[in-house]
Design a protein around this motif. Structure first.
Motif, mmCIF file in Angstrom:
data_model
loop_
_atom_site.group_PDB
_atom_site.id
_atom_site.type_symbol
_atom_site.label_atom_id
_atom_site.label_comp_id
_atom_site.label_asym_id
_atom_site.label_seq_id
_atom_site.Cartn_x
_atom_site.Cartn_y
_atom_site.Cartn_z
ATOM 1 N N GLY A 56 0.813 -1.209 0.000
ATOM 2 C CA GLY A 56 0.000 0.000 0.000
ATOM 3 C C GLY A 56 0.843 1.253 0.000
ATOM 4 O O GLY A 56 2.040 1.235 -0.324
ATOM 5 N N THR A 113 -2.346 -10.931 -3.134
ATOM 6 C CA THR A 113 -1.890 -9.604 -2.744
ATOM 7 C C THR A 113 -3.043 -8.821 -2.148
ATOM 8 O O THR A 113 -4.119 -8.735 -2.746
ATOM 9 C CB THR A 113 -1.309 -8.845 -3.953
ATOM 10 O OG1 THR A 113 -0.123 -9.513 -4.404
ATOM 11 C CG2 THR A 113 -0.966 -7.411 -3.599
ATOM 12 N N VAL A 115 -4.117 -5.138 -0.971
ATOM 13 C CA VAL A 115 -3.801 -3.710 -1.077
ATOM 14 C C VAL A 115 -4.637 -2.976 -0.044
ATOM 15 O O VAL A 115 -5.869 -2.987 -0.118
ATOM 16 C CB VAL A 115 -4.077 -3.174 -2.493
ATOM 17 C CG1 VAL A 115 -3.655 -1.712 -2.592
ATOM 18 C CG2 VAL A 115 -3.343 -4.007 -3.536
ATOM 19 N N ALA A 173 -3.979 2.719 -1.517
ATOM 20 C CA ALA A 173 -3.154 3.013 -2.690
ATOM 21 C C ALA A 173 -3.802 4.154 -3.462
ATOM 22 O O ALA A 173 -5.007 4.144 -3.707
ATOM 23 C CB ALA A 173 -3.014 1.792 -3.586
ATOM 24 N N ALA A 218 1.983 -0.163 -5.429
ATOM 25 C CA ALA A 218 1.158 -1.275 -4.957
ATOM 26 C C ALA A 218 0.241 -1.782 -6.069
ATOM 27 O O ALA A 218 -0.066 -2.983 -6.130
ATOM 28 C CB ALA A 218 0.329 -0.839 -3.752
ATOM 29 N N ALA A 221 -0.258 -5.570 -7.599
ATOM 30 C CA ALA A 221 -1.582 -6.172 -7.769
ATOM 31 C C ALA A 221 -1.786 -6.643 -9.209
ATOM 32 O O ALA A 221 -2.308 -7.743 -9.447
ATOM 33 C CB ALA A 221 -2.659 -5.169 -7.377
ATOM 34 N N ALA A 226 -8.633 -5.932 -2.082
ATOM 35 C CA ALA A 226 -8.505 -4.499 -1.844
ATOM 36 C C ALA A 226 -9.432 -4.090 -0.708
ATOM 37 O O ALA A 226 -10.578 -4.543 -0.635
ATOM 38 C CB ALA A 226 -8.838 -3.714 -3.110
ATOM 39 N N CYS A 283 -7.405 1.471 -4.633
ATOM 40 C CA CYS A 283 -8.144 0.290 -4.164
ATOM 41 C C CYS A 283 -9.498 0.197 -4.849
ATOM 42 O O CYS A 283 -9.926 -0.888 -5.282
ATOM 43 C CB CYS A 283 -8.326 0.345 -2.646
ATOM 44 S SG CYS A 283 -6.791 0.191 -1.715
#
Length: 413
Positions: A135, A242, A244, A247, A253, A257, A269, A282
């Motif tokens: 992030g 992943t 996040v 972001a 980030a 992703a 996210a 996100c």
């Protein structure tokens, strides 16, 4: 039916043994630089680094190595070679090449895996189920709080927390995992011996001692702009998915992703306020198909398919003998340890000492209650400076002792 015996647990003190015959030839291949694909092809055809070098220029050219790479194999950089050999000879240092069955299986199945990995710490972690937590480098208090919550929950669920050791969300994720006596590893955009950012040097040392540092770059390699997107591809490739947390619209980030999605991994996210510019990335991921998550159960549910692939590969790896004279590393699951053992052997990350260990922490803790208090109120009650209160509150947030809401702080239930 014959008895199946698990291999002995990996001993980090035995890693980095330069008696393995392939270490010097492997380092020569790594230090040749250039495109990794032709060097992987050469290794696949030859079967080992030593055999790859012995085949000579014609085989190197047939594998696709360019003139600069072939010249570097004929006459390697003696200084870089000596530095890499010195690094690999130290305890707790491992170099895992593309030819090695210990090469992490999930990373092997990505589009452009590195030729080798330099690992400082426990390479077995690279075969354990992990989630990349990434992030913003300048997260909001809510973003830090969400990172702490998810990282701690991942550790409690038996997962490894992976990240890139950048400032912000990455730092909070690693520090939280260590504070919870959980496993964590950092994928670096520098050599394994270079602290970057410099402010994370102590945290990097803590990760090496209790987890692992991972890099595709040889020792001595400094930070370069082009290394960090490359670092992100390794982080995405090693992990099951992943997450996040925060972001912005343009963020590293988001690169991680995207690479995770391209590798067939899950992308999660965390949503936020539409007025917060640090969650626009996100929200864009969610619009593009990432899974919106609010708690750890939603993350774990999405990881099942890739986790099954990893489990199957690990079972297969345990039936394959180690190559050369080196130790079996990622193929060996780490020894089972109780929470008490982990707490006794895992150092507390720098700056994260418990609130009750120091008088100023205790004074601030006594000034907090279940009702939100402003910074000014806490300064007045505790008698500490605003700078001290702010610093200690951050530590308490990372420990999960304190929550923040609209700029006011209170004890967690």
């Amino acid at each position: 039916m014959s008895e199946t015996r698990c291999p002995p647990p990996f001993d980090p003190a035995q890693a980095g043994d330069t008696s393995e015959p392939d270490i010097e030839p492997l380092l020569r291949l790594v230090l040749a630089g250039g495109r990794a694909g032709p060097r992987r092809t050469l290794l696949e055809r030859a079967g080992s680094p030593a055999a790859a070098l012995a085949q000579g220029d014609a085989a190197w050219r047939a594998a696709g190595l360019d003139e600069n790479q072939r010249a570097a194999l004929r006459r390697p950089d003696e200084g870089a070679m000596a530095a890499s050999l010195r690094w690999s000879a130290q305890p707790g240092r491992t170099v895992i090449g593309w030819h090695d069955p210990d090469y992490p299986v999930l990373l092997r199945r990505t589009a452009s895996p590195p030729l080798a990995l330099f690992v400082h710490g426990d390479p077995a972690l690279l075969w354990q189920p992990a989630v990349a937590v990434v992030g913003s480098r300048s997260p909001t208090p809510a973003g830090r709080d969400n990172t702490v919550g998810f990282a701690r929950a991942l550790v409690q669920a038996g997962m490894t927390v992976a990240s890139g050791l950048a400032a912000g969300i990455d730092t909070v994720a690693h520090a939280t995992a260590l504070a919870a006596s959980g496993p964590t590893y950092a994928v670096l955009g520098t050599g394994p011996d270079i602290a970057y950012p410099r402010g994370n040097g102590a945290l990097q040392d803590g990760i090496a001692a209790a987890g692992a540092l991972v890099s595709e770059h040889p020792p001595g390699t400094g930070p370069r702009k082009e290394h960090f997107p490359s670092r992100n591809r390794i982080l995405a490739g090693l992990t099951l998915g992943t997450l996040v947390v925060e972001a912005a619209g343009r963020s590293g980030a988001l690169i991680t992703a995207r690479l995770a999605a391209e590798s067939g991994r899950e992308v999660f996210a965390v949503p936020g306020s539409i007025h917060n510019p640090l969650v626009r990335g996100c929200h864009r991921l969610i619009r593009d198909g990432a899974t919106l998550v609010e708690d750890i159960e939603q993350v774990l549910a999405g990881l099942s398919p890739v986790a099954q692939t990893l489990a199957s590969a690990l079972r297969d790896r345990l039936t394959v003998p180690a190559t050369g004279g080196g130790p079996i590393a990622p193929g060996r699951p780490p020894p089972a340890t109780s929470a008490t053992t982990r707490a006794a052997t895992t150092p507390t990350p720098p700056g994260l000492s418990s609130y009750c260990d120091r008088p100023d922490h205790q004074r601030l803790w006594s000034s907090l209650g279940p009702d939100p208090s402003s910074m000014d109120q806490l300064v007045q009650r505790s008698g500490l400076t605003a700078a001290d209160v702010s610093s200690i509150l951050l530590h308490m947030e990372l420990e999960g002792r304190v929550a923040a809401q609209h700029g006011r702080y209170f004890r967690r239930g």
